[in-house]
Each structure stands twice: as structure tokens, then as C-alpha cells.
Design a protein around this motif. Structure first.
Motif, PDB file in Angstrom:
ATOM      1  N   GLU A 127      -4.135  52.689  18.178  1.00 56.99           N
ATOM      2  CA  GLU A 127      -4.141  52.207  17.532  1.00 56.99           C
ATOM      3  C   GLU A 127      -3.056  51.382  16.808  1.00 56.99           C
ATOM      4  OE1 GLU A 127      -3.833  52.793  12.528  1.00 56.99           O
ATOM      5  OE2 GLU A 127      -3.513  54.855  13.338  1.00 56.99           O
ATOM      6  N   ASP A 162      -4.400  47.281  17.189  1.00 56.91           N
ATOM      7  CA  ASP A 162      -3.518  46.721  15.849  1.00 56.91           C
ATOM      8  C   ASP A 162      -2.780  45.433  16.817  1.00 56.91           C
ATOM      9  OD1 ASP A 162      -4.960  48.612  14.181  1.00 56.91           O
ATOM     10  OD2 ASP A 162      -3.351  48.985  13.464  1.00 56.91           O
ATOM     11  N   LYS A 219      -3.335  41.556  16.223  1.00 57.15           N
ATOM     12  CA  LYS A 219      -2.399  40.774  15.625  1.00 57.15           C
ATOM     13  C   LYS A 219      -1.595  39.292  16.245  1.00 57.15           C
ATOM     14  CE  LYS A 219       1.794  40.786  12.874  1.00 57.15           C
ATOM     15  NZ  LYS A 219       2.844  41.878  12.380  1.00 57.15           N
ATOM     16  N   GLU A 261       7.751  43.630  18.091  1.00 58.47           N
ATOM     17  CA  GLU A 261       6.586  43.640  18.286  1.00 58.47           C
ATOM     18  C   GLU A 261       6.066  43.407  19.713  1.00 58.47           C
ATOM     19  OE1 GLU A 261       4.251  43.782  13.161  1.00 58.47           O
ATOM     20  OE2 GLU A 261       4.985  41.836  14.531  1.00 58.47           O
TER      21      GLU A 261
END
Length: 97
Positions: free
Chosen positions: A64, A68, A72, A82
Motif C-alpha cells: 500500500e 501510494d 504521489k 518520502e
């Protein structure tokens, strides 16, 4: 007191990701029927009544997060944390979209 052990997880491929190499996480057995698998680098953990259950939850969270962050990255700038997480994920697996 619970002991922390290194766990090299050989995760199986899915329709969303193809794993290149095992992922190193940590394993803590907090009780007779409670296992915790986690990663400080990715910032999450998963618990289960068995090691298999905890590993499956960890894999689901891993996939997940990978999907994601990949999505993004296409539409918005990633923060430093990130970017680091996505780099670690891309070392471990190939994200199929």
C-alpha cells in the motif's frame, strides 16, 4: 522482556509489485500469541497472533505504501522522508502500474 531480531522477509510477487530481493525488518515476540514485524526506515509495523499473520499484514502495508508513494511522486513533490522511503522500496521491489 521481548527480544528484537532481524527478519529477512522473502515476499512473494503480487499484481502490483515484483520483489527483487528480501526485505529486512525486525521481529519482536511480545507475548506467547503476539508477534510484531516492523521497519524503522519505512515507519510502520504490523502485529498478528502468528508470525505468518504479522508478516502478511506487514506485506499488505508495504505494498500500500509503495503504490501510494509511486502515485504521489507522479503528481506532487515528495518530502525528504518520502523520497527516502520510496528509494528503499524501489531497491526492494519493482512497482507495476
Amino acid at each position: 522482556m521481548s527480544d528484537r531480531k532481524r527478519l529477512d522477509m522473502k515476499l512473494s510477487n503480487t499484481e502490483k509489485v515484483r520483489f527483487k530481493k528480501p526485505f529486512s525488518a525486525y521481529l519482536i515476540q511480545t507475548g506467547e500469541d503476539n508477534f510484531l514485524v516492523g521497519s524503522h526506515e519505512l515507519g510502520f509495523s504490523a502485529t498478528g497472533k502468528t508470525l505468518t499473520e504479522a508478516s502478511q499484514f506487514f506485506k499488505a502495508k508495504f505494498i500500500e505504501l509503495a503504490v501510494d508513494l509511486e502515485a504521489k511522486e507522479r503528481y506532487a513533490p515528495l518530502t525528504g522522508k518520502e523520497r527516502d522511503k520510496l528509494a528503499l522500496i524501489k531497491e526492494t521491489c519493482e512497482i507495476i502500474q
